[in-house]
Design a protein around this motif. Structure first.
Motif, PDB file in Angstrom:
ATOM      1  N   LEU A 114       0.821  -1.202   0.000  1.00 16.24           N
ATOM      2  CA  LEU A 114       0.000   0.000   0.000  1.00 16.24           C
ATOM      3  C   LEU A 114       0.862   1.262   0.000  1.00 16.24           C
ATOM      4  CD1 LEU A 114      -2.687   1.493   0.252  1.00 16.24           C
ATOM      5  CD2 LEU A 114      -2.608   1.090   2.719  1.00 16.24           C
ATOM      6  N   ALA A 115       1.890   1.288   0.851  1.00 18.08           N
ATOM      7  CA  ALA A 115       2.775   2.455   0.929  1.00 18.08           C
ATOM      8  C   ALA A 115       3.521   2.660  -0.386  1.00 18.08           C
ATOM      9  CB  ALA A 115       3.771   2.285   2.078  1.00 18.08           C
ATOM     10  N   LEU A 116       4.011   1.586  -0.971  1.00 15.71           N
ATOM     11  CA  LEU A 116       4.769   1.680  -2.213  1.00 15.71           C
ATOM     12  C   LEU A 116       3.908   2.208  -3.363  1.00 15.71           C
ATOM     13  CD1 LEU A 116       6.776  -1.672  -1.997  1.00 15.71           C
ATOM     14  CD2 LEU A 116       7.741   0.638  -1.883  1.00 15.71           C
ATOM     15  N   VAL A 117       2.720   1.619  -3.511  1.00 19.83           N
ATOM     16  CA  VAL A 117       1.846   2.007  -4.618  1.00 19.83           C
ATOM     17  C   VAL A 117       1.361   3.447  -4.454  1.00 19.83           C
ATOM     18  CG1 VAL A 117      -0.357   1.545  -5.754  1.00 19.83           C
ATOM     19  CG2 VAL A 117       1.138  -0.347  -5.119  1.00 19.83           C
ATOM     20  N   ALA A 118       0.978   3.819  -3.233  1.00 23.51           N
ATOM     21  CA  ALA A 118       0.494   5.181  -2.992  1.00 23.51           C
ATOM     22  C   ALA A 118       1.578   6.217  -3.262  1.00 23.51           C
ATOM     23  CB  ALA A 118      -0.013   5.308  -1.560  1.00 23.51           C
ATOM     24  N   ALA A 119       2.817   5.897  -2.913  1.00 19.90           N
ATOM     25  CA  ALA A 119       3.926   6.842  -3.106  1.00 19.90           C
ATOM     26  C   ALA A 119       4.313   6.978  -4.572  1.00 19.90           C
ATOM     27  CB  ALA A 119       5.134   6.404  -2.279  1.00 19.90           C
ATOM     28  N   PHE A 120       4.251   5.876  -5.317  1.00 21.75           N
ATOM     29  CA  PHE A 120       4.716   5.883  -6.700  1.00 21.75           C
ATOM     30  C   PHE A 120       3.652   6.304  -7.712  1.00 21.75           C
ATOM     31  CE2 PHE A 120       8.385   3.459  -5.257  1.00 21.75           C
ATOM     32  CZ  PHE A 120       9.368   3.804  -6.169  1.00 21.75           C
ATOM     33  N   SER A 121       2.377   6.190  -7.374  1.00 21.38           N
ATOM     34  CA  SER A 121       1.333   6.324  -8.396  1.00 21.38           C
ATOM     35  C   SER A 121       0.753   7.716  -8.564  1.00 21.38           C
ATOM     36  CB  SER A 121       0.185   5.348  -8.080  1.00 21.38           C
ATOM     37  OG  SER A 121      -0.433   5.678  -6.855  1.00 21.38           O
ATOM     38  N   ASP A 122       1.114   8.672  -7.720  1.00 23.11           N
ATOM     39  CA  ASP A 122       0.467   9.986  -7.772  1.00 23.11           C
ATOM     40  C   ASP A 122       1.512  11.097  -7.844  1.00 23.11           C
ATOM     41  OD1 ASP A 122      -1.352  12.011  -7.701  1.00 23.11           O
ATOM     42  OD2 ASP A 122      -2.309  11.418  -5.837  1.00 23.11           O
ATOM     43  N   ILE A 146      -3.872  15.808 -18.084  1.00 24.23           N
ATOM     44  CA  ILE A 146      -4.091  14.379 -18.311  1.00 24.23           C
ATOM     45  C   ILE A 146      -3.724  13.580 -17.064  1.00 24.23           C
ATOM     46  CG2 ILE A 146      -3.558  12.419 -19.803  1.00 24.23           C
ATOM     47  CD1 ILE A 146      -4.962  14.761 -21.196  1.00 24.23           C
ATOM     48  N   MET A 147      -2.671  14.021 -16.384  1.00 26.45           N
ATOM     49  CA  MET A 147      -2.196  13.282 -15.208  1.00 26.45           C
ATOM     50  C   MET A 147      -3.065  13.463 -13.964  1.00 26.45           C
ATOM     51  SD  MET A 147       1.961  13.560 -15.444  1.00 26.45           S
ATOM     52  CE  MET A 147       2.088  15.313 -15.789  1.00 26.45           C
ATOM     53  N   THR A 148      -4.056  14.365 -14.037  1.00 36.71           N
ATOM     54  CA  THR A 148      -4.939  14.542 -12.881  1.00 36.71           C
ATOM     55  C   THR A 148      -5.721  13.270 -12.560  1.00 36.71           C
ATOM     56  OG1 THR A 148      -6.644  15.458 -14.346  1.00 36.71           O
ATOM     57  CG2 THR A 148      -5.239  17.021 -13.183  1.00 36.71           C
ATOM     58  N   ILE A 149      -5.792  12.349 -13.516  1.00 33.78           N
ATOM     59  CA  ILE A 149      -6.482  11.082 -13.276  1.00 33.78           C
ATOM     60  C   ILE A 149      -5.818  10.312 -12.136  1.00 33.78           C
ATOM     61  CG2 ILE A 149      -7.216   8.913 -14.352  1.00 33.78           C
ATOM     62  CD1 ILE A 149      -7.080  10.326 -17.044  1.00 33.78           C
ATOM     63  N   GLU A 150      -4.537  10.590 -11.889  1.00 30.30           N
ATOM     64  CA  GLU A 150      -3.818   9.897 -10.814  1.00 30.30           C
ATOM     65  C   GLU A 150      -4.364  10.253  -9.435  1.00 30.30           C
ATOM     66  OE1 GLU A 150       0.463  10.377 -13.170  1.00 30.30           O
ATOM     67  OE2 GLU A 150       0.142  11.270 -11.202  1.00 30.30           O
ATOM     68  N   SER A 151      -4.932  11.453  -9.301  1.00 28.36           N
ATOM     69  CA  SER A 151      -5.293  11.979  -7.989  1.00 28.36           C
ATOM     70  C   SER A 151      -6.349  11.122  -7.294  1.00 28.36           C
ATOM     71  CB  SER A 151      -5.815  13.418  -8.118  1.00 28.36           C
ATOM     72  OG  SER A 151      -4.813  14.244  -8.669  1.00 28.36           O
ATOM     73  N   GLY A 152      -6.199  11.008  -5.990  1.00 27.99           N
ATOM     74  CA  GLY A 152      -7.164  10.268  -5.180  1.00 27.99           C
ATOM     75  C   GLY A 152      -6.837   8.787  -5.100  1.00 27.99           C
ATOM     76  N   PRO A 153      -7.689   8.041  -4.432  1.00 28.41           N
ATOM     77  CA  PRO A 153      -7.406   6.630  -4.167  1.00 28.41           C
ATOM     78  C   PRO A 153      -7.787   5.683  -5.292  1.00 28.41           C
ATOM     79  CG  PRO A 153      -9.458   7.238  -3.118  1.00 28.41           C
ATOM     80  CD  PRO A 153      -8.910   8.500  -3.748  1.00 28.41           C
ATOM     81  N   PHE A 154      -8.428   6.215  -6.349  1.00 30.58           N
ATOM     82  CA  PHE A 154      -8.964   5.324  -7.379  1.00 30.58           C
ATOM     83  C   PHE A 154      -7.903   4.427  -7.994  1.00 30.58           C
ATOM     84  CE2 PHE A 154      -9.860   4.498 -11.867  1.00 30.58           C
ATOM     85  CZ  PHE A 154     -11.035   3.771 -11.762  1.00 30.58           C
ATOM     86  N   LEU A 155      -6.824   5.034  -8.522  1.00 32.39           N
ATOM     87  CA  LEU A 155      -5.804   4.232  -9.183  1.00 32.39           C
ATOM     88  C   LEU A 155      -5.053   3.342  -8.208  1.00 32.39           C
ATOM     89  CD1 LEU A 155      -4.288   6.586 -11.893  1.00 32.39           C
ATOM     90  CD2 LEU A 155      -5.518   4.448 -12.219  1.00 32.39           C
ATOM     91  N   THR A 156      -4.862   3.820  -6.987  1.00 32.54           N
ATOM     92  CA  THR A 156      -4.189   2.995  -5.985  1.00 32.54           C
ATOM     93  C   THR A 156      -4.992   1.731  -5.721  1.00 32.54           C
ATOM     94  OG1 THR A 156      -3.195   4.928  -4.934  1.00 32.54           O
ATOM     95  CG2 THR A 156      -3.310   2.917  -3.624  1.00 32.54           C
ATOM     96  N   MET A 157      -6.296   1.877  -5.568  1.00 31.10           N
ATOM     97  CA  MET A 157      -7.138   0.705  -5.341  1.00 31.10           C
ATOM     98  C   MET A 157      -7.197  -0.189  -6.570  1.00 31.10           C
ATOM     99  SD  MET A 157     -10.281   1.934  -2.898  1.00 31.10           S
ATOM    100  CE  MET A 157     -10.793   3.372  -3.833  1.00 31.10           C
TER     101      MET A 157
END
Length: 331
Positions: A114-122, A146-157
């Motif tokens: 969780l920590a790794l994905v949250a740190a790398f994906s946004d 275009i990169m605003t899609i990264e924001s929030g928990p959606f992509l992390t989940m």
């Protein structure tokens, strides 16, 4: 008496962003109640990063040529795709060695997928746009839409395999585009408005840096310890390599890729949001929040330094390319 404040700040790599950011972070660390104590305009100056960034986006949009839209889609899509693909690979590899729970002991205690994905994906959008506003072009700044899609928990989940627990935040994406489109419209309709608004963008970089810094406490790095520092360095180092080549592949100089190698400030809230959607991640949420926060601090300081260093290198290379033909002609 004249004090060369601006000239001194500009001697620091990425100084117009980094110096006020550090001032804000020091203030947040040793006098965190300053904004609440003074309130009014002082409080707004220290906590108004979002409205400052919104105005910055309008000003940058005004200087964008509408014909640059294909470039925005190409560059933004390449950086977005590379960032997400990197997070997916890291999530899959880490998932082979860890479960949803954090590591319990040793040097890696508290680390989780969780920590790794949250740190790398946004990506830190404000940092990216400020750096591109200083070292890049308006088209590069606009690529973040275009990169605003990264924001929030959606992509992390989604990367963690629980994408169905959250609806796609399309409102946030549209909301991020509106200021840009407004600026583009004003600049296209009136050249005087384009000149007026675009000239304000560099000033806003300075004040955004101060507000961004006030949201960062240097104590976060101490709490996270060496592991948090290493995570931030990995996000910056690994991300910079991948995104640099993605940027170059789209015809860019690589500066945009380096500027996107960071962790967003709102990524610190992602672990708790993910845990709320799936309680299996609840034990990892607390440690992950601390680690992600450390990565935010490290990349907020390190990314401007890397971008400024490479911008100087590009400038030196361009100067050498100009001098060489002149020297040959002289012979």
């Amino acid at each position: 008496m004249s004090v060369p404040i601006k000239a001194t700040i500009e001697k620091v790599p990425g100084g117009m962003m980094l110096v006020p950011l550090l001032v804000g972070a020091v203030l947040a660390t040793f006098a965190p109640g300053t904004a609440d104590f003074f309130g009014s305009f002082t409080g707004g100056l220290l906590t108004g990063s979002t409205p400052i960034l919104a105005v910055f986006y309008v000003c940058m949009g005004a200087s964008i040529n509408v014909r640059a839209t294909p470039y925005i889609l190409k560059k933004g899509g390449a950086l977005f795709g590379s960032k997400v693909l990197l997070a997916i690979v890291i999530g899959i590899v880490a998932g082979r060695f860890m479960t949803e729970l954090p590591i319990q002991g040793g040097l890696l205690a508290g680390l989780s997928v969780l920590a790794l994905v949250a740190a790398f994906s946004d990506t830190n959008g404000g940092l990216y746009m400020a750096l591109m506003g200083q070292y890049g072009s308006p088209k590069d700044v606009a690529a973040y839409s275009i990169m605003t899609i990264e924001s929030g928990p959606f992509l992390t989940m989604a990367i963690l395999g629980v994408a169905g627990l959250s609806a796609f935040p399309w409102q946030s994406l549209v909301g991020a585009l509106i200021p840009l489109l407004l600026g583009m419209l004003l600049g296209s309709l009136d050249p005087a408005m384009r000149k007026f608004l675009s000239s304000a963008a560099p000033v806003l970089i300075f004040f955004f840096g101060l507000a961004l810094g006030f949201g960062i406490s240097l104590q976060t790095v101490l709490k996270a310890g060496l592991l948090g520092l290493v995570l931030g360095i990995l996000v910056l180092g690994v991300g910079a390599v991948v995104l640099f080549f993605a940027d170059r592949a789209t015809g860019g100089s690589g500066l945009g890729g380096l500027a996107a190698a960071s962790t967003a400030g709102n990524a610190a809230a992602v672990p708790m949001l993910v845990a709320a959607a799936n309680h299996a991640y609840l034990p990892a949420a607390g440690p992950a929040t601390v680690l992600v926060s450390a990565s935010i601090v490290v990349t907020s300081i390190g990314t401007p330094l890397v971008v400024a260093w490479y911008a100087r290198r590009l400038g030196s290379r361009a100067a050498n390319n100009i001098r060489t033909p002149v020297a040959e002609a002289a012979r």
